[in-house]
Design a protein around this motif. Structure first.
Motif, PDB file in Angstrom:
ATOM      1  N   ARG A  68       0.811  -1.195  -0.180  1.00  0.00           N
ATOM      2  CA  ARG A  68      -0.001   0.029   0.072  1.00  0.00           C
ATOM      3  C   ARG A  68       1.061   1.182  -0.030  1.00  0.00           C
ATOM      4  O   ARG A  68       1.971   1.281   0.585  1.00  0.00           O
ATOM      5  CB  ARG A  68      -0.837  -0.035   1.495  1.00  0.00           C
ATOM      6  N   ARG A  69       0.554   2.283  -0.641  1.00  0.00           N
ATOM      7  CA  ARG A  69       1.160   3.596  -0.783  1.00  0.00           C
ATOM      8  C   ARG A  69       0.397   4.788   0.099  1.00  0.00           C
ATOM      9  O   ARG A  69      -0.800   4.452   0.294  1.00  0.00           O
ATOM     10  CB  ARG A  69       1.264   3.853  -2.105  1.00  0.00           C
ATOM     11  N   ASN A  70       1.190   5.678   0.430  1.00  0.00           N
ATOM     12  CA  ASN A  70       0.461   6.747   1.380  1.00  0.00           C
ATOM     13  C   ASN A  70      -0.035   6.231   2.570  1.00  0.00           C
ATOM     14  O   ASN A  70      -1.125   6.849   2.966  1.00  0.00           O
ATOM     15  CB  ASN A  70      -0.488   7.661   0.394  1.00  0.00           C
ATOM     16  N   VAL A  71       0.479   5.531   3.186  1.00  0.00           N
ATOM     17  CA  VAL A  71       0.221   4.923   4.471  1.00  0.00           C
ATOM     18  C   VAL A  71       1.271   4.915   5.492  1.00  0.00           C
ATOM     19  O   VAL A  71       2.341   4.981   5.126  1.00  0.00           O
ATOM     20  CB  VAL A  71      -0.078   3.416   4.236  1.00  0.00           C
ATOM     21  N   LYS A 108      -2.657   3.419   8.765  1.00  0.00           N
ATOM     22  CA  LYS A 108      -3.514   4.568   8.578  1.00  0.00           C
ATOM     23  C   LYS A 108      -3.034   5.455   7.250  1.00  0.00           C
ATOM     24  O   LYS A 108      -2.106   5.651   7.070  1.00  0.00           O
ATOM     25  CB  LYS A 108      -3.788   5.405   9.623  1.00  0.00           C
ATOM     26  N   PRO A 109      -3.987   5.816   6.678  1.00  0.00           N
ATOM     27  CA  PRO A 109      -3.689   6.757   5.533  1.00  0.00           C
ATOM     28  C   PRO A 109      -3.056   7.936   5.746  1.00  0.00           C
ATOM     29  O   PRO A 109      -3.354   8.723   6.961  1.00  0.00           O
ATOM     30  CB  PRO A 109      -5.002   6.953   4.543  1.00  0.00           C
ATOM     31  N   GLN A 111      -3.204  11.663   5.350  1.00  0.00           N
ATOM     32  CA  GLN A 111      -4.322  12.725   4.865  1.00  0.00           C
ATOM     33  C   GLN A 111      -3.969  14.041   5.785  1.00  0.00           C
ATOM     34  O   GLN A 111      -3.941  13.700   6.972  1.00  0.00           O
ATOM     35  CB  GLN A 111      -5.623  12.215   4.945  1.00  0.00           C
ATOM     36  N   SER A 147       6.681   7.504   4.591  1.00  0.00           N
ATOM     37  CA  SER A 147       5.415   6.975   5.337  1.00  0.00           C
ATOM     38  C   SER A 147       5.983   6.781   6.800  1.00  0.00           C
ATOM     39  O   SER A 147       5.352   5.917   7.534  1.00  0.00           O
ATOM     40  CB  SER A 147       5.593   5.485   4.754  1.00  0.00           C
TER      41      SER A 147
END
Length: 161
Positions: A68-71, A108-109, A111, A147
């Motif tokens: 997964r990316r952006n996590v 968790k993402p 954001q 990350s």
């Protein structure tokens, strides 16, 4: 076989007393040195255990989010430069407790809207009974680099109103 009369030769008794005093003093010095060495080894062992725990968590988290990316895949707790020194053992215990609370963020993402939720997780939180004292933790800086979730915190002794 006869036992020599030591009363006639005081130099022998003085020599024996000097050797015994040297043995007692030597034992005291060696006990102090050994105690210092054991204390240093205990601190090193605690540091290595913490590093080992951290590396195991990083491996587990990497396995969890490797596709997964952006996590957020790991968290790091650092002390603010203006942090008062409460002692190495206390700061290490606080760091471990804060890191345990931040583990909820792994996976968790990333954001910008979530930063307030991330901040509220430990900001102004009170950690009770850390080496028989309560501490309040405040976040100085919160950032996500790649990350990795990095938090600079400042702890202060908590005095209830």
């Amino acid at each position: 076989m006869r036992v020599p009369n030591l009363g006639n030769r005081p130099a022998i008794l003085q020599g024996i007393a000097l050797v015994l005093c040297g043995v007692v003093i030597g034992c005291a010095v060696m006990t102090a040195a050994a105690s210092r060495t054991v204390q240093t080894l205990q601190y090193d062992l605690h540091d290595l255990e913490a590093e080992n725990r951290s590396l195991r968590e990083q491996v587990a988290n990497f396995e969890k989010v490797k596709n997964r990316r952006n996590v957020i895949d790991r968290t790091t707790v650092r002390w603010d430069p203006e942090q008062k020194d409460f002692g190495k053992a206390t700061l290490d215990e606080l760091r471990d407790r804060i890191a345990a609370d931040l583990l909820k963020l792994v996976g968790k993402p990333v954001q910008a809207e979530m930063y307030e939720l991330y901040r509220d997780l430990i900001h102004e939180k009170v950690y009770y009974d850390v080496n028989d004292t309560d501490y309040r933790v405040r976040i100085a800086v919160l950032s996500v680099v790649g990350s990795e979730f990095v938090v600079y915190v400042r702890a202060e002794v908590f005095v209830p109103d």
